[in-house]
Scaffold this active site. Sequence first.
Site, mmCIF file in Angstrom:
data_model
loop_
_atom_site.group_PDB
_atom_site.id
_atom_site.type_symbol
_atom_site.label_atom_id
_atom_site.label_comp_id
_atom_site.label_asym_id
_atom_site.label_seq_id
_atom_site.Cartn_x
_atom_site.Cartn_y
_atom_site.Cartn_z
ATOM 1 N N LYS A 83 0.831 -1.204 0.000
ATOM 2 C CA LYS A 83 0.000 0.000 0.000
ATOM 3 C C LYS A 83 0.865 1.253 0.000
ATOM 4 O O LYS A 83 1.893 1.309 0.676
ATOM 5 C CB LYS A 83 -0.908 -0.025 1.232
ATOM 6 N N SER A 159 -9.194 2.063 3.482
ATOM 7 C CA SER A 159 -8.387 2.787 2.527
ATOM 8 C C SER A 159 -7.395 1.906 1.773
ATOM 9 O O SER A 159 -6.666 2.388 0.917
ATOM 10 C CB SER A 159 -7.615 3.897 3.253
ATOM 11 N N SER A 183 -9.405 -0.304 7.640
ATOM 12 C CA SER A 183 -8.923 -0.091 6.274
ATOM 13 C C SER A 183 -8.360 -1.319 5.584
ATOM 14 O O SER A 183 -8.131 -1.292 4.382
ATOM 15 C CB SER A 183 -7.869 1.017 6.254
#
Length: 469
Positions: A83, A159, A183
Amino acid sequence: MTSPTLLTGLTAGELLTGYARGDFSPVEVTRAVLDRIDVVQPLVNAFARVDAQPALDMAAASERRWQRGEPQGLLDGVPVSVKDLLLQAGGPTLRGSRTLSPHGAWDEDAPCVTRLRAHGAVLLGKTTTSEFGWKPVTDSPLTGVTRNPYDPARTSGGSSGGSAAAVALGGGPLSVGTDAGGSIRIPASFCGVFGFKPTFGRVPLHPHSPYGTLAHLGPMARDAADAALLLDVISGEDWRDGSQTGPVPAVSGSLDQGVEGLRIAYSPSLGGRAAVSAAVASAVRAAVDHLVALGAYVEEADPDAPDPTEAFRTLWCSGSALATRHLDQDQRELLDPGLRGAAERGANLSALDYLQADRIRSVLGYRMGRFHTTYDLLVTPTLPLTAFEAGVDVPPRSDYADWTSWTPFTYPFNLTQQPAATLPCGLDDSGLPIGLQLVAARHQDALVLRAAHALGTALPSPPPPDLSV
């Protein structure tokens, strides 16, 4: 030669077995995965950056090790994405923000990336995130909207939405995500993959998140076995993270112990705090029946815990303020408007507000600790709904006030720092994935993964997204 489509559908465990037998090579697999990313990236926008040539170079080095019979570590030759909140040397980490410059040395790895390199993983690139990871859908001013692999008109969640979409669509079997309010678990649920938030401190983090001790790092994968393998790689001590609790045992070796005799509480709505859709409620209830069939003792029970919503919002807005406090007014105009608003609210909070929120957090942790003296595991829906339209923060035409309104099952366990996993347990009438959440007491990570492995093996496999696109 194994077909590229089959290669991109294999788990990390299956890839490692194939390498050992000589069925295919890390270079073949990495080429197939990169080709797959080329196809699906325009559809879902899962990657902020793809490092194709460096990945092929890593795969070639791995292939030579396998040919010598000297594989390196636990993930030699397995494609992994990271990420774009986490540092990876060789390219910028822009965190979904136009306020950060891509220029500079960018010569440091996050601890988890250091571990991945040490174990021979092939680093594919960086996956998309909301700006600074501030909300549980993945759209940002820098990279735009990330979409759902089951329906590109829907959100991937966030996210870590880029990681979830990549894993679901064959863009590498493993990804490292972050989770400060859900997330990892939210996008994993929306995209039909497995996500695990470990006990806080198990996976080292540097630099620290502006969201403080809410923020966890963890694996995203297709199943619990792969997640356990990745967790064993990225866990452990690192001098750069002073919040860690010491050495941690490996979890992969205990996956086959099953759930027989475990005491499990099933909470359909956390005591009525969440309005759960009929499709989600039905799928989770059916999955709970599988736990009973596997020998667990299950009863319906809700934790006796205070409502954590306002405490979480206080801590969250404070983190948003910290994440953006260095920006001047011109830079603030470049921010996601929602992040700018959360930061403004956070900047107006007092130290007393923060300490009161932290006190509620402590009470919640105490109550959950007491709850787990009776129950080994808690089962809930991961989310009360399935994926909604892409590009918005709350479902249109809903009564949800903000994102915390539709994530009531995830963020409480960031406050308590407990391990929590989500696994797919069915599809709704629109063909969208539904997730079930398993939670245990702090440091009982192996127990969560063991139960998730048993349940995931027993449940019917949901159909994957259409890989013919």
